[in-house]
Design a protein around this motif. Sequence first.
Motif, PDB file in Angstrom:
ATOM      1  N   GLY A  59      20.071  -8.297  15.958  1.00  0.00           N
ATOM      2  CA  GLY A  59      20.474  -9.698  15.888  1.00  0.00           C
ATOM      3  C   GLY A  59      21.169 -10.182  17.149  1.00  0.00           C
ATOM      4  O   GLY A  59      20.739  -9.903  18.278  1.00  0.00           O
ATOM      5  N   SER A  60      22.271 -10.898  16.967  1.00  0.00           N
ATOM      6  CA  SER A  60      22.970 -11.525  18.095  1.00  0.00           C
ATOM      7  C   SER A  60      23.650 -10.507  19.013  1.00  0.00           C
ATOM      8  O   SER A  60      24.152 -10.886  20.078  1.00  0.00           O
ATOM      9  CB  SER A  60      24.019 -12.512  17.576  1.00  0.00           C
ATOM     10  N   VAL A  61      23.667  -9.231  18.625  1.00  0.00           N
ATOM     11  CA  VAL A  61      24.220  -8.199  19.522  1.00  0.00           C
ATOM     12  C   VAL A  61      23.455  -8.177  20.841  1.00  0.00           C
ATOM     13  O   VAL A  61      23.997  -7.799  21.882  1.00  0.00           O
ATOM     14  CB  VAL A  61      24.175  -6.816  18.836  1.00  0.00           C
ATOM     15  N   TRP A  62      22.203  -8.632  20.800  1.00  0.00           N
ATOM     16  CA  TRP A  62      21.397  -8.663  22.024  1.00  0.00           C
ATOM     17  C   TRP A  62      21.943  -9.643  23.051  1.00  0.00           C
ATOM     18  O   TRP A  62      21.614  -9.552  24.231  1.00  0.00           O
ATOM     19  CB  TRP A  62      19.944  -9.004  21.696  1.00  0.00           C
ATOM     20  N   VAL A  64      24.852  -9.592  24.041  1.00  0.00           N
ATOM     21  CA  VAL A  64      25.693  -8.733  24.863  1.00  0.00           C
ATOM     22  C   VAL A  64      24.863  -7.673  25.564  1.00  0.00           C
ATOM     23  O   VAL A  64      25.053  -7.389  26.754  1.00  0.00           O
ATOM     24  CB  VAL A  64      26.794  -8.070  24.007  1.00  0.00           C
ATOM     25  N   LEU A  65      23.901  -7.091  24.851  1.00  0.00           N
ATOM     26  CA  LEU A  65      23.111  -5.999  25.408  1.00  0.00           C
ATOM     27  C   LEU A  65      22.182  -6.455  26.528  1.00  0.00           C
ATOM     28  O   LEU A  65      22.005  -5.735  27.511  1.00  0.00           O
ATOM     29  CB  LEU A  65      22.282  -5.342  24.303  1.00  0.00           C
ATOM     30  N   THR A  66      21.598  -7.646  26.392  1.00  0.00           N
ATOM     31  CA  THR A  66      20.614  -8.100  27.387  1.00  0.00           C
ATOM     32  C   THR A  66      21.196  -8.179  28.796  1.00  0.00           C
ATOM     33  O   THR A  66      20.631  -7.601  29.735  1.00  0.00           O
ATOM     34  CB  THR A  66      20.016  -9.456  26.969  1.00  0.00           C
ATOM     35  N   PRO A  67      22.321  -8.875  29.024  1.00  0.00           N
ATOM     36  CA  PRO A  67      22.867  -8.906  30.397  1.00  0.00           C
ATOM     37  C   PRO A  67      23.331  -7.534  30.883  1.00  0.00           C
ATOM     38  O   PRO A  67      23.200  -7.215  32.067  1.00  0.00           O
ATOM     39  CB  PRO A  67      24.040  -9.885  30.298  1.00  0.00           C
ATOM     40  N   LEU A  68      23.835  -6.694  29.970  1.00  0.00           N
ATOM     41  CA  LEU A  68      24.280  -5.364  30.383  1.00  0.00           C
ATOM     42  C   LEU A  68      23.107  -4.491  30.802  1.00  0.00           C
ATOM     43  O   LEU A  68      23.183  -3.758  31.797  1.00  0.00           O
ATOM     44  CB  LEU A  68      25.045  -4.695  29.242  1.00  0.00           C
ATOM     45  N   LEU A  69      22.009  -4.554  30.065  1.00  0.00           N
ATOM     46  CA  LEU A  69      20.828  -3.756  30.415  1.00  0.00           C
ATOM     47  C   LEU A  69      20.226  -4.233  31.732  1.00  0.00           C
ATOM     48  O   LEU A  69      19.795  -3.414  32.559  1.00  0.00           O
ATOM     49  CB  LEU A  69      19.795  -3.820  29.293  1.00  0.00           C
ATOM     50  N   ASN A  70      20.180  -5.555  31.929  1.00  0.00           N
ATOM     51  CA  ASN A  70      19.666  -6.079  33.197  1.00  0.00           C
ATOM     52  C   ASN A  70      20.522  -5.595  34.361  1.00  0.00           C
ATOM     53  O   ASN A  70      20.008  -5.175  35.409  1.00  0.00           O
ATOM     54  CB  ASN A  70      19.661  -7.613  33.168  1.00  0.00           C
ATOM     55  N   ASN A 143      25.751 -21.024  26.493  1.00  0.00           N
ATOM     56  CA  ASN A 143      26.321 -20.146  25.477  1.00  0.00           C
ATOM     57  C   ASN A 143      26.158 -18.679  25.870  1.00  0.00           C
ATOM     58  O   ASN A 143      27.090 -17.875  25.753  1.00  0.00           O
ATOM     59  CB  ASN A 143      25.651 -20.422  24.137  1.00  0.00           C
ATOM     60  N   GLN A 144      24.961 -18.334  26.378  1.00  0.00           N
ATOM     61  CA  GLN A 144      24.723 -16.963  26.827  1.00  0.00           C
ATOM     62  C   GLN A 144      25.582 -16.637  28.052  1.00  0.00           C
ATOM     63  O   GLN A 144      26.109 -15.532  28.187  1.00  0.00           O
ATOM     64  CB  GLN A 144      23.250 -16.771  27.167  1.00  0.00           C
ATOM     65  N   MET A 145      25.751 -17.621  28.937  1.00  0.00           N
ATOM     66  CA  MET A 145      26.554 -17.401  30.136  1.00  0.00           C
ATOM     67  C   MET A 145      28.016 -17.152  29.771  1.00  0.00           C
ATOM     68  O   MET A 145      28.696 -16.332  30.418  1.00  0.00           O
ATOM     69  CB  MET A 145      26.442 -18.616  31.064  1.00  0.00           C
ATOM     70  N   LEU A 146      28.518 -17.812  28.757  1.00  0.00           N
ATOM     71  CA  LEU A 146      29.906 -17.601  28.344  1.00  0.00           C
ATOM     72  C   LEU A 146      30.096 -16.189  27.801  1.00  0.00           C
ATOM     73  O   LEU A 146      31.140 -15.556  28.037  1.00  0.00           O
ATOM     74  CB  LEU A 146      30.299 -18.633  27.295  1.00  0.00           C
ATOM     75  N   VAL A 147      29.095 -15.690  27.080  1.00  0.00           N
ATOM     76  CA  VAL A 147      29.160 -14.305  26.610  1.00  0.00           C
ATOM     77  C   VAL A 147      29.167 -13.349  27.804  1.00  0.00           C
ATOM     78  O   VAL A 147      29.960 -12.400  27.858  1.00  0.00           O
ATOM     79  CB  VAL A 147      27.980 -13.992  25.674  1.00  0.00           C
TER      80      VAL A 147
END
Length: 292
Positions: A59-62, A64-70, A143-147
């Motif tokens: 779910g929404s955990v991605w 956080v995971l998406t920018p970290l994996l990139n 919203n994604q940038m704030l995370v």
Amino acid sequence: MPTAEPTDPGALAERYGLTRSSLRPSLDTYLRELWSRRRFVAGYASARTYAMYAGARLGSVWQVLTPLLNATVYYLAFGVLLGTKDGIDNYVAFLLSGIFVFTYTQRCMTEGSRSLALNLSLIRTLHFPRATLPLAYVLNELNQMLVSTALLLVVVGVTDGLAWSWLLVVPALVLQSMFNVGMTLIFARIGTFVSDVTQLLPFVTRTWLYVSGIFFSLPAKLTDANAPEWVIQVLAFNPMSAYIDIVRRALLDEHTANQLPHAWAIAAGWSVVALAGGFLYFWRAEDRYGRG
């Protein structure tokens, strides 16, 4: 004897004071209509965020995971294999700040270029300011940038400690968001009438990525290469280099030695020009969206 009722549609419309629903409103009217639909923009952006991760097991955990994996991929490819981390203190925070800032603009442009084309049925069914759709896409990416920014602050806090200069991240993100709104509106209009732009944009943004000083300190590299001072001045006008630089200034004390000249002024200038130019460019085609 009663006057005969006109049968021409144009004459009937003129007689009863009717206007075309698709007629482009004046600029001030358009701005008021946009403001009146601010809740729709926020709601649509939230719905898109939910839909992006609704089908994933995590779910929404991605978010956080998406920018970290990139960031991990870029760190291994550039920082380790190509050695760009040599000579840069706290390279992890240096790299994360560059990637997060650039990705914010990159995704606004690429997603925004499809914002109208993917919502043609809505555009043809309802009458509303078409700019609400690109704006919702920008809000979704914000919203994604704030995370991502929250993750970055944790990294910097653990490695360098807290600092009052972090507050400068707020005006930096405001300026970048203004720039992103303008660029998103520009590519939303282009993407509506030239669909191939959505295929071309990834190549354009990838090239832009490599010349924006994300993986290395741009002034330091140019100085090491004995580049003339005017080259540094010209490259400083790259808007992404400016936005990345002002965020790094706010977070990393060691970056002040290799900062770009006049980055805040350049960032502010690009924000105003992109926002005003992008909005006018999009508004001028308001009565053409959804046709065909």
